[in-house]
Design a protein around this motif. Sequence first.
Motif, PDB file in Angstrom:
ATOM      1  N   ARG A 138       9.806   1.187   8.455  1.00  0.00           N
ATOM      2  CA  ARG A 138      10.088   0.910   7.035  1.00  0.00           C
ATOM      3  C   ARG A 138       9.077   1.626   6.142  1.00  0.00           C
ATOM      4  NH1 ARG A 138       9.349  -4.557   6.403  1.00  0.00           N
ATOM      5  NH2 ARG A 138      10.749  -5.205   8.049  1.00  0.00           N
ATOM      6  N   LEU A 139       7.815   1.616   6.571  1.00  0.00           N
ATOM      7  CA  LEU A 139       6.775   2.279   5.773  1.00  0.00           C
ATOM      8  C   LEU A 139       7.045   3.773   5.706  1.00  0.00           C
ATOM      9  CD1 LEU A 139       3.607   0.508   7.227  1.00  0.00           C
ATOM     10  CD2 LEU A 139       4.685   0.062   5.023  1.00  0.00           C
ATOM     11  N   GLU A 140       7.410   4.332   6.851  1.00  0.00           N
ATOM     12  CA  GLU A 140       7.659   5.780   6.882  1.00  0.00           C
ATOM     13  C   GLU A 140       8.885   6.125   6.045  1.00  0.00           C
ATOM     14  OE1 GLU A 140       7.463   6.500  11.089  1.00  0.00           O
ATOM     15  OE2 GLU A 140       5.289   6.886  10.977  1.00  0.00           O
ATOM     16  N   HIS A 141       9.879   5.263   6.102  1.00  0.00           N
ATOM     17  CA  HIS A 141      11.090   5.454   5.310  1.00  0.00           C
ATOM     18  C   HIS A 141      10.770   5.481   3.808  1.00  0.00           C
ATOM     19  CE1 HIS A 141      15.401   5.392   4.750  1.00  0.00           C
ATOM     20  NE2 HIS A 141      15.261   4.435   3.849  1.00  0.00           N
ATOM     21  N   MET A 142       9.759   4.705   3.427  1.00  0.00           N
ATOM     22  CA  MET A 142       9.341   4.671   2.009  1.00  0.00           C
ATOM     23  C   MET A 142       8.483   5.885   1.654  1.00  0.00           C
ATOM     24  SD  MET A 142       7.824   0.824   1.914  1.00  0.00           S
ATOM     25  CE  MET A 142       7.169   0.883   0.249  1.00  0.00           C
ATOM     26  N   LEU A 193       0.841  -1.205   0.000  1.00  0.00           N
ATOM     27  CA  LEU A 193       0.000   0.000   0.000  1.00  0.00           C
ATOM     28  C   LEU A 193       0.875   1.255   0.000  1.00  0.00           C
ATOM     29  CD1 LEU A 193      -2.813  -1.088   2.484  1.00  0.00           C
ATOM     30  CD2 LEU A 193      -2.906  -1.022  -0.018  1.00  0.00           C
ATOM     31  N   ALA A 194       1.951   1.207   0.780  1.00  0.00           N
ATOM     32  CA  ALA A 194       2.864   2.354   0.791  1.00  0.00           C
ATOM     33  C   ALA A 194       3.540   2.506  -0.573  1.00  0.00           C
ATOM     34  CB  ALA A 194       3.899   2.185   1.900  1.00  0.00           C
TER      35      ALA A 194
END
Length: 312
Positions: A201-205, A177-178
Amino acid sequence: MSLHGRDVISIRDLSREEIEEILASARKMVPYAEGKKVMHPLEDKIVAMAFFEPSTRTRLSFESAVQRLGGSCITIADAGASSMRKGESLYDTIRMLSGYAEAIVIRHPNEGSARLAARASDRPVVNAGDGAGQHPTQTLLDLATMQESFDTLTGLKIVLLGDLKYGRTVHSLAHALALFGSEIVLSSPPGLGLPDEVIERLEHMGGKVTAEPDLRKAVRDSDVLYVTRIQKERFPDESDYRKVAGSYRIDASVLRDAKPRLIVMHPLPRAGEISPEVDDTPHAAYFRQAFLAVPVRMALLNAVLGEGKKGG
Ligand code: NCD
C-alpha cells in the motif's frame, strides 16, 4: 474540513489536509492542554471511554483532553469490570453506550473491532487501538512531535524500529509518513517485519520504503528513530516471543554517529528498548510526545464533537 460527527477508525479515514488542520489546531491547544488558558466548547458533552485492553497514556490523555475542553467522561477501564464479562457482545455494549455519550473512544484487542463499534454506534467512534490494526490518534500526536522538532513532515528520514508486524502505531504512522512524502527505513528483528500488504500500500502511494536491519547504519543519516515495544501480548506462541525479546536496545553507543538533531520517539510504554541514559540527551523526544497527546486529542475531539451528529 468537516470532521463533525465523523468516525476516526483508520489514519486512512483522514486526508492530508484534514491531518494538517488537526495539527494546526493542536498547536493552538497547547496552552489549554497545559491549563494556562481555559476553553469549554464541550461543556454539555459526554465522551465514553471504552477500553478493553490496558492503557495508561491513551486513556488518560483522552480523559484529560475531554476535561480540558469542559466535557465529561464515562469510562470502562477494564473489560473484566464490564458486562462483557457476562457475555455481552461488543455490538450491544457499544450500541448502549452510544445512548449515554456524544462520542465513544474505543480500545480493543481485536483488529476490526473499532469498525464494528462504529457500525453499532450512531455517535462518532474514535479508534484508540484495535489489536494489531490501527492507532490513528497516536499517529496524529507522533506527527505533531516531528512537526514541532523539524517544522515539516516532508523530506524527513524516519527509522521504524522493532515490532513492525504486530505494532499498530507503526501501521498507522507509516501511511501518514508516505502521505507527507517522508522516507521510511524499516528495521526489525527476523519475523517482525511490516506486513506485505502494508508495504504494498505504501509503495502504491509512491512512498519511499527501504529496509536496514543494521541499526547503527539505519540511524546514521536519519532524522527520527521511532522505537517500538515488542508486542508480547499478540504473539500466538510465547516461545516465538522469547526468540526476539531484548534483541535491540537504544543506548548512547547506538546514537554515537547520529545527526545532532535526530530525535528518538517511542509511543511508550517502553520495556527495555530505550536505556534511561538516553532520557537526558537532546535526542529524547518521547516524554514530549506523550504530552502532545493531550493537545492533539483536544483538537480532534473538538473537530469531531462541535455539533455532535454522525455523518454531518
Ligand atoms: C501503544 C499501543 O497501545 O499500541 N501505546 C500507546 O498507545 N501509547 C504502544 C504499545 O503498547 O507498545
